[in-house]
Design a protein around this motif. Sequence first.
Motif, PDB file in Angstrom:
ATOM      1  N   LEU A 129     -11.406 -26.699  20.419  1.00  9.60           N
ATOM      2  CA  LEU A 129     -11.185 -25.898  19.215  1.00  9.60           C
ATOM      3  C   LEU A 129      -9.886 -25.095  19.323  1.00  9.60           C
ATOM      4  CD1 LEU A 129     -14.819 -24.686  18.500  1.00  9.60           C
ATOM      5  CD2 LEU A 129     -13.441 -26.207  17.071  1.00  9.60           C
ATOM      6  N   PHE A 130      -9.601 -24.573  20.518  1.00  7.01           N
ATOM      7  CA  PHE A 130      -8.342 -23.857  20.714  1.00  7.01           C
ATOM      8  C   PHE A 130      -7.147 -24.796  20.534  1.00  7.01           C
ATOM      9  CE2 PHE A 130     -10.560 -20.446  23.317  1.00  7.01           C
ATOM     10  CZ  PHE A 130     -10.346 -19.442  22.363  1.00  7.01           C
ATOM     11  N   ILE A 131      -7.271 -26.005  21.040  1.00  6.51           N
ATOM     12  CA  ILE A 131      -6.203 -26.989  20.874  1.00  6.51           C
ATOM     13  C   ILE A 131      -6.016 -27.314  19.391  1.00  6.51           C
ATOM     14  CG2 ILE A 131      -5.563 -29.402  21.299  1.00  6.51           C
ATOM     15  CD1 ILE A 131      -6.899 -29.078  24.100  1.00  6.51           C
ATOM     16  N   PHE A 132      -7.132 -27.485  18.687  1.00  5.87           N
ATOM     17  CA  PHE A 132      -7.078 -27.774  17.253  1.00  5.87           C
ATOM     18  C   PHE A 132      -6.389 -26.639  16.506  1.00  5.87           C
ATOM     19  CE2 PHE A 132      -9.098 -27.194  13.074  1.00  5.87           C
ATOM     20  CZ  PHE A 132      -8.695 -28.357  12.447  1.00  5.87           C
ATOM     21  N   LEU A 133      -6.772 -25.389  16.822  1.00  5.94           N
ATOM     22  CA  LEU A 133      -6.180 -24.247  16.130  1.00  5.94           C
ATOM     23  C   LEU A 133      -4.727 -24.013  16.548  1.00  5.94           C
ATOM     24  CD1 LEU A 133      -9.155 -21.719  16.166  1.00  5.94           C
ATOM     25  CD2 LEU A 133      -8.286 -23.036  14.236  1.00  5.94           C
ATOM     26  N   GLY A 134      -4.360 -24.468  17.735  1.00  2.00           N
ATOM     27  CA  GLY A 134      -2.987 -24.320  18.205  1.00  2.00           C
ATOM     28  C   GLY A 134      -2.033 -25.331  17.604  1.00  2.00           C
TER      29      GLY A 134
ATOM     30  N   SER B 145      -2.901 -28.590  11.881  1.00  2.00           N
ATOM     31  CA  SER B 145      -4.284 -28.262  11.523  1.00  2.00           C
ATOM     32  C   SER B 145      -4.343 -27.356  10.306  1.00  2.00           C
ATOM     33  CB  SER B 145      -4.993 -27.567  12.676  1.00  2.00           C
ATOM     34  OG  SER B 145      -4.964 -28.364  13.823  1.00  2.00           O
ATOM     35  N   TYR B 146      -3.305 -26.532  10.133  1.00  2.00           N
ATOM     36  CA  TYR B 146      -3.316 -25.561   9.035  1.00  2.00           C
ATOM     37  C   TYR B 146      -2.922 -26.182   7.702  1.00  2.00           C
ATOM     38  CZ  TYR B 146      -4.035 -22.142  12.666  1.00  2.00           C
ATOM     39  OH  TYR B 146      -4.578 -21.430  13.705  1.00  2.00           O
ATOM     40  N   LYS B 147      -2.557 -27.438   7.728  1.00  2.00           N
ATOM     41  CA  LYS B 147      -2.235 -28.143   6.495  1.00  2.00           C
ATOM     42  C   LYS B 147      -3.502 -28.682   5.838  1.00  2.00           C
ATOM     43  CE  LYS B 147       2.334 -29.477   8.114  1.00  2.00           C
ATOM     44  NZ  LYS B 147       3.190 -30.576   8.546  1.00  2.00           N
ATOM     45  N   GLU B 148      -4.594 -28.682   6.603  1.00  2.00           N
ATOM     46  CA  GLU B 148      -5.865 -29.198   6.087  1.00  2.00           C
ATOM     47  C   GLU B 148      -6.574 -28.114   5.271  1.00  2.00           C
ATOM     48  OE1 GLU B 148      -8.303 -30.959   9.096  1.00  2.00           O
ATOM     49  OE2 GLU B 148      -6.600 -31.861  10.107  1.00  2.00           O
ATOM     50  N   ASP B 149      -7.780 -28.419   4.909  1.00  2.00           N
ATOM     51  CA  ASP B 149      -8.619 -27.510   4.144  1.00  2.00           C
ATOM     52  C   ASP B 149      -8.834 -26.205   4.931  1.00  2.00           C
ATOM     53  OD1 ASP B 149     -10.371 -26.539   2.231  1.00  2.00           O
ATOM     54  OD2 ASP B 149     -12.099 -27.610   3.054  1.00  2.00           O
ATOM     55  N   PRO B 150      -8.633 -25.062   4.299  1.00  2.00           N
ATOM     56  CA  PRO B 150      -8.800 -23.775   5.011  1.00  2.00           C
ATOM     57  C   PRO B 150     -10.223 -23.538   5.534  1.00  2.00           C
ATOM     58  CG  PRO B 150      -7.721 -23.440   2.887  1.00  2.00           C
ATOM     59  CD  PRO B 150      -8.134 -24.873   2.954  1.00  2.00           C
ATOM     60  N   SER B 151     -11.199 -24.161   4.923  1.00  2.00           N
ATOM     61  CA  SER B 151     -12.568 -23.967   5.394  1.00  2.00           C
ATOM     62  C   SER B 151     -12.774 -24.565   6.787  1.00  2.00           C
ATOM     63  CB  SER B 151     -13.570 -24.567   4.408  1.00  2.00           C
ATOM     64  OG  SER B 151     -13.405 -25.966   4.339  1.00  2.00           O
ATOM     65  N   VAL B 152     -11.986 -25.587   7.132  1.00  2.00           N
ATOM     66  CA  VAL B 152     -12.075 -26.195   8.462  1.00  2.00           C
ATOM     67  C   VAL B 152     -11.607 -25.184   9.515  1.00  2.00           C
ATOM     68  CG1 VAL B 152     -11.210 -28.054   9.930  1.00  2.00           C
ATOM     69  CG2 VAL B 152     -11.765 -28.515   7.552  1.00  2.00           C
ATOM     70  N   ILE B 153     -10.528 -24.480   9.210  1.00  2.00           N
ATOM     71  CA  ILE B 153      -9.996 -23.473  10.120  1.00  2.00           C
ATOM     72  C   ILE B 153     -11.008 -22.336  10.279  1.00  2.00           C
ATOM     73  CG2 ILE B 153      -8.124 -21.811  10.506  1.00  2.00           C
ATOM     74  CD1 ILE B 153      -7.270 -24.759  10.677  1.00  2.00           C
ATOM     75  N   THR B 154     -11.573 -21.901   9.172  1.00  2.00           N
ATOM     76  CA  THR B 154     -12.552 -20.819   9.202  1.00  2.00           C
ATOM     77  C   THR B 154     -13.779 -21.209  10.021  1.00  2.00           C
ATOM     78  OG1 THR B 154     -11.833 -20.191   6.987  1.00  2.00           O
ATOM     79  CG2 THR B 154     -13.891 -19.246   7.759  1.00  2.00           C
ATOM     80  N   SER B 155     -14.246 -22.421   9.840  1.00  2.00           N
ATOM     81  CA  SER B 155     -15.425 -22.862  10.589  1.00  2.00           C
ATOM     82  C   SER B 155     -15.104 -23.026  12.072  1.00  2.00           C
ATOM     83  CB  SER B 155     -16.000 -24.152  10.013  1.00  2.00           C
ATOM     84  OG  SER B 155     -15.068 -25.204  10.149  1.00  2.00           O
ATOM     85  N   ALA B 156     -13.880 -23.436  12.407  1.00  2.00           N
ATOM     86  CA  ALA B 156     -13.481 -23.558  13.812  1.00  2.00           C
ATOM     87  C   ALA B 156     -13.445 -22.184  14.477  1.00  2.00           C
ATOM     88  CB  ALA B 156     -12.128 -24.242  13.922  1.00  2.00           C
TER      89      ALA B 156
END
Length: 105
Positions: free
Chosen positions: A56-61, A65-76
């Motif tokens: 998850l840290f790698i995904f958020l880094g 990843s931030y170009k995708e749906d914001p709900s994915v970031i929030t759930s991560a």
Amino acid sequence: LMQRPAETVIKKEKAVKQERPKQQKEKPRTLTFKEKKELEVLPSLIESLETERENLFIFLGNPDSYKEDPSVITSAKARIEALEPEIASSYERWETLEAIVNGSG
């Protein structure tokens, strides 16, 4: 019906008070079957939780990843926050079970 004399009742009460509780030798605590199984599973559980957190840290880094749906970031982020206490409690439980095994628990 006649009642007993008061002296016999008092003697019985004193006899009850004078009895000493039997001292039991304390046996070292051992693990139950469930605890043994839990101790076997905990290392792999902790490893999987830490791997999930790392992914998850790698995904958020990753900036993409931030170009995708914001709900994915929030759930991560929410999942990372949920993993932290779960990992901590798993480590604590592991230490507790190990202490019992080693005789200091």
